[in-house]
Design an enzyme around this catalytic site. Sequence first.
Site, PDB file in Angstrom:
ATOM      1  N   TYR A   1       0.794  -1.185  -0.034  1.00 34.32           N
ATOM      2  CA  TYR A   1       0.111   0.044   0.124  1.00 34.32           C
ATOM      3  C   TYR A   1       0.900   1.193   0.036  1.00 34.32           C
ATOM      4  O   TYR A   1       1.431   1.624   0.965  1.00 34.32           O
ATOM      5  CB  TYR A   1      -1.037  -0.029   1.153  1.00 34.32           C
ATOM      6  CG  TYR A   1      -1.932   1.027   1.471  1.00 34.32           C
ATOM      7  CD1 TYR A   1      -2.348   1.992   0.384  1.00 34.32           C
ATOM      8  CD2 TYR A   1      -2.712   1.156   2.360  1.00 34.32           C
ATOM      9  CE1 TYR A   1      -3.339   2.832   0.482  1.00 34.32           C
ATOM     10  CE2 TYR A   1      -3.727   1.995   2.633  1.00 34.32           C
ATOM     11  CZ  TYR A   1      -3.923   3.000   1.504  1.00 34.32           C
ATOM     12  OH  TYR A   1      -4.975   3.914   1.582  1.00 34.32           O
TER      13      TYR A   1
ATOM     14  N   LYS B   1      -1.436  -1.461  -4.051  1.00 32.95           N
ATOM     15  CA  LYS B   1      -2.647  -0.684  -3.867  1.00 32.95           C
ATOM     16  C   LYS B   1      -1.991   1.068  -3.891  1.00 32.95           C
ATOM     17  O   LYS B   1      -1.230   1.220  -2.922  1.00 32.95           O
ATOM     18  CB  LYS B   1      -3.442  -0.644  -2.494  1.00 32.95           C
ATOM     19  CG  LYS B   1      -4.437   0.410  -2.442  1.00 32.95           C
ATOM     20  CD  LYS B   1      -5.251   0.365  -0.867  1.00 32.95           C
ATOM     21  CE  LYS B   1      -6.238   1.494  -0.783  1.00 32.95           C
ATOM     22  NZ  LYS B   1      -6.904   1.513   0.555  1.00 32.95           N
TER      23      LYS B   1
END
Length: 308
Positions: free
Chosen positions: A149, A177
Amino acid sequence: MTHDHRAARGSDARRPFGRVITAMVTPFRPDGSLDADGAQKLAAHLVDVQRNDALVLSGTGGESPTTSEAEKETLIRVVREAIGDRARIIAGVGTNDTAHTVELARAAEKAGADGLLVVTPYYNKPPQAGLVRHFTTVAGETGLPVMLYDIPHRSGIPIATETLIRVAEHPNIVAVKDAKSDLIASSTVLASTDLAFYSGEDAGTLPWLSIGAVGVVGTSTHFVGARTQELIAAFERGDVAEALRLHRQLLPIYTGIFRTAGTILVKAGLNAMGLPAGPVRSPLVDATEDETAQLRADCLAAGVTLAA
């Protein structure tokens, strides 16, 4: 507990966690305790009605900074019970302490998660060599696929292009992400690796698809997951005009959900619809009447009615 990782809808080697993933809020009871029944109902709604291919549990949107390790494990177990193999469970395990992240990763695997979401260590600002060690150490501690992330506006540092290319060599690191929104840098990563990219910003879904991303880890997808599936399907079949129409139609909710912390507004919206959500935990504060009214207007502009 073992699962057939191939069973979940919409997943294949190119998109290991499907197309549409919601970073699910964690339902609490009025007294602030974990609402396990509510979590089951909400998860089933997100999978069966909003057509999510996977759910992130205990991400920042799930108020992970304020939930205990026991609550995190309970959440995985009860949601697995509710959704079976109809969708995947990705456990948010990232912290700014590698050893603690490893503990959370092992516990998540044991509880039945299908994958891990590991955020860039925040606040202590490690150098890129520290990120490489952190991500590869965590990835090597379980048999689960890992989504990194990248969110510099929260963590304080970006994951550099070279770092992403380097850690992509680890067999368990399969996805990113991305909330960094540097499409040019990420184009280089996409061209140089097999990493599956997911937009970390709802409104970025269509631009990301255009450079080779496979989906979104969303917030407003609590309400428009099914229509976001339609947007991605339209783009993938070459109907860019339809994808653009849906992008523009959904823009008011894609952006409106972030007028304050997304969790606050998602819970306000779910509560308004009679779906399990409950209050937020401090230091977040529940939505004001004005914020909820604005959310209703944003939803209405996107064709969503917040009614029970």
